[in-house]
Write an enzyme that holds these catalytic residues in place. Structure first.
Site, PDB file in Angstrom:
ATOM      1  N   SER A 152       0.835  -1.197   0.000  1.00  0.00           N
ATOM      2  CA  SER A 152       0.000   0.000   0.000  1.00  0.00           C
ATOM      3  C   SER A 152       0.875   1.255   0.000  1.00  0.00           C
ATOM      4  O   SER A 152       1.657   1.465  -0.916  1.00  0.00           O
ATOM      5  CB  SER A 152      -0.968  -0.036   1.176  1.00  0.00           C
ATOM      6  OG  SER A 152      -1.982   0.934   1.049  1.00  0.00           O
ATOM      7  N   ASP A 250      -9.782  -3.881  -5.682  1.00  0.00           N
ATOM      8  CA  ASP A 250      -9.091  -2.778  -5.007  1.00  0.00           C
ATOM      9  C   ASP A 250      -9.286  -1.506  -5.826  1.00  0.00           C
ATOM     10  O   ASP A 250      -9.032  -1.501  -7.036  1.00  0.00           O
ATOM     11  CB  ASP A 250      -7.603  -3.109  -4.906  1.00  0.00           C
ATOM     12  CG  ASP A 250      -6.782  -2.068  -4.175  1.00  0.00           C
ATOM     13  OD1 ASP A 250      -7.353  -1.055  -3.730  1.00  0.00           O
ATOM     14  OD2 ASP A 250      -5.559  -2.278  -4.067  1.00  0.00           O
ATOM     15  N   HIS A 280      -8.036  -4.729  -1.338  1.00  0.00           N
ATOM     16  CA  HIS A 280      -6.841  -4.045  -0.850  1.00  0.00           C
ATOM     17  C   HIS A 280      -6.443  -4.611   0.517  1.00  0.00           C
ATOM     18  O   HIS A 280      -7.279  -4.885   1.367  1.00  0.00           O
ATOM     19  CB  HIS A 280      -7.121  -2.549  -0.716  1.00  0.00           C
ATOM     20  CG  HIS A 280      -5.911  -1.733  -0.432  1.00  0.00           C
ATOM     21  ND1 HIS A 280      -5.053  -1.320  -1.426  1.00  0.00           N
ATOM     22  CD2 HIS A 280      -5.407  -1.255   0.728  1.00  0.00           C
ATOM     23  CE1 HIS A 280      -4.077  -0.617  -0.884  1.00  0.00           C
ATOM     24  NE2 HIS A 280      -4.260  -0.561   0.416  1.00  0.00           N
TER      25      HIS A 280
END
Length: 308
Positions: A152, A250, A280
């Site tokens: 991320s 995501d 995600h």
């Protein structure tokens, strides 16, 4: 395919934050979910240390998978929208990386927003990579593999560190691994189809991107700056081979995949794998599901397959 049923069950019961986000409370909540030490994946050694760098003393955690004379090294940057995450919350990710890849993993406890303004966290990550190369003897580095990886926002730092190292003439980074990276902090929903396709119902929602990243952006991080949004870098030539793992459901899926295409167009060896049924954060939160533990196995194969 639909969201994986085990993920869907958990996502359906996630609380939805209301009102202003409280970094201190949210960090405490995340830390409360960390597994006890006795339940964590055992390794040969896990040691907390400090990297003495030009940016200051940066806490690190060093994971040694087995006993050996030398090791390849992977420097890991945790995710958390630049204001969450710690050595503890991502300890299980670092352990899995060390175990599967057989590398010494060095996790970086970089400075977080909003307490530390941009580019403090990025500076810490880059400084630790340079520190590893400068202290290879102490770390038993094999002087062959020096990889960087992050999930991320940690993936943001991976891309930015790789570019900065190239610009500085520091060519010792051999691999970069980006898990569902945040590469474009301009959150206009029309920029990528996945921002609309995966806007609601998959865990991280498109409407939450701006408020969750506001602590970082308000600290001086400009979305137009390639150090903040690495996809805006014009020249991607000369960067290390890359592995980019994206999640089908995501909002950030398309920017990660576009970055992989742009790397290939620039002559960089880049592999992009989309994990079906995932949202995600699947490496951090759902690596215990066999379908997604494969992310660690794929990473190991990439890191063991050579680099620059």
């Amino acid at each position: 395919m639909a969201l994986h049923p085990k993920i869907a069950e958990i996502v359906a019961n996630l609380p939805h934050p209301e009102g202003p986000l409280d970094p201190v409370a949210m960090r405490a909540g995340d830390e409360a979910q960390v597994a006890p030490l006795a339940e964590r994946l055992p390794l040969h050694a896990v040691e907390d240390s400090v990297a003495h760098t030009p940016t200051g003393e940066v806490p690190v955690r060093i994971y040694t998978p087995t006993e050996a004379d030398t090791y390849g090294v992977l420097v890991y940057f945790h995710g958390g929208a630049f204001f969450l995450g710690s050595l503890e919350t991502h300890d299980h990710v670092a352990r899995s990386l060390a175990h599967e890849a057989g590398l010494k993993v060095i996790a970086v406890d970089y400075r977080l927003a909003p307490e530390s303004a941009f580019p403090a966290g990025l500076d810490d990550c880059y400084a630790v990579v340079r520190w590893v190369a400068e202290h290879g003897g102490e770390l038993a580095w094999d002087e062959t593999t020096l990889a960087i990886a992050g999930d991320s926002s940690g993936g943001t730092f991976v891309a930015a560190v790789a570019a900065r190292a190239h610009d500085d003439g520091f060519e010792k980074i051999t691999h970069q691994v980006l898990y569902y990276p945040s590469l474009d902090l301009d959150f206009d929903e029309d920029r990528y189809p996945s921002l609309r396709e995966n806007a609601v119902g998959y865990g991280m929602e498109t409407a939450g991107l701006a408020p969750f990243n506001a602590f970082y952006l308000d600290s001086g991080a400009d979305p137009a700056d390639p150090r903040v949004s690495p996809i805006k870098r014009g020249d991607l030539t000369g960067l290390p081979p890359a592995l980019i793992l994206t999640a089908e459901h995501d909002p950030l899926r398309d920017e990660g995949e576009l970055y992989g295409r742009r790397l290939r167009e620039a002559g960089v060896d880049a592999t992009v794998t989309r994990y079906a049924g995932a949202g995600h954060g699947f490496v951090q939160h759902f690596g215990w599901i066999p379908d997604y533990h494969k992310a660690f196995e794929e990473t190991a194969a990439f890191l063991q397959g050579g680099g620059k």
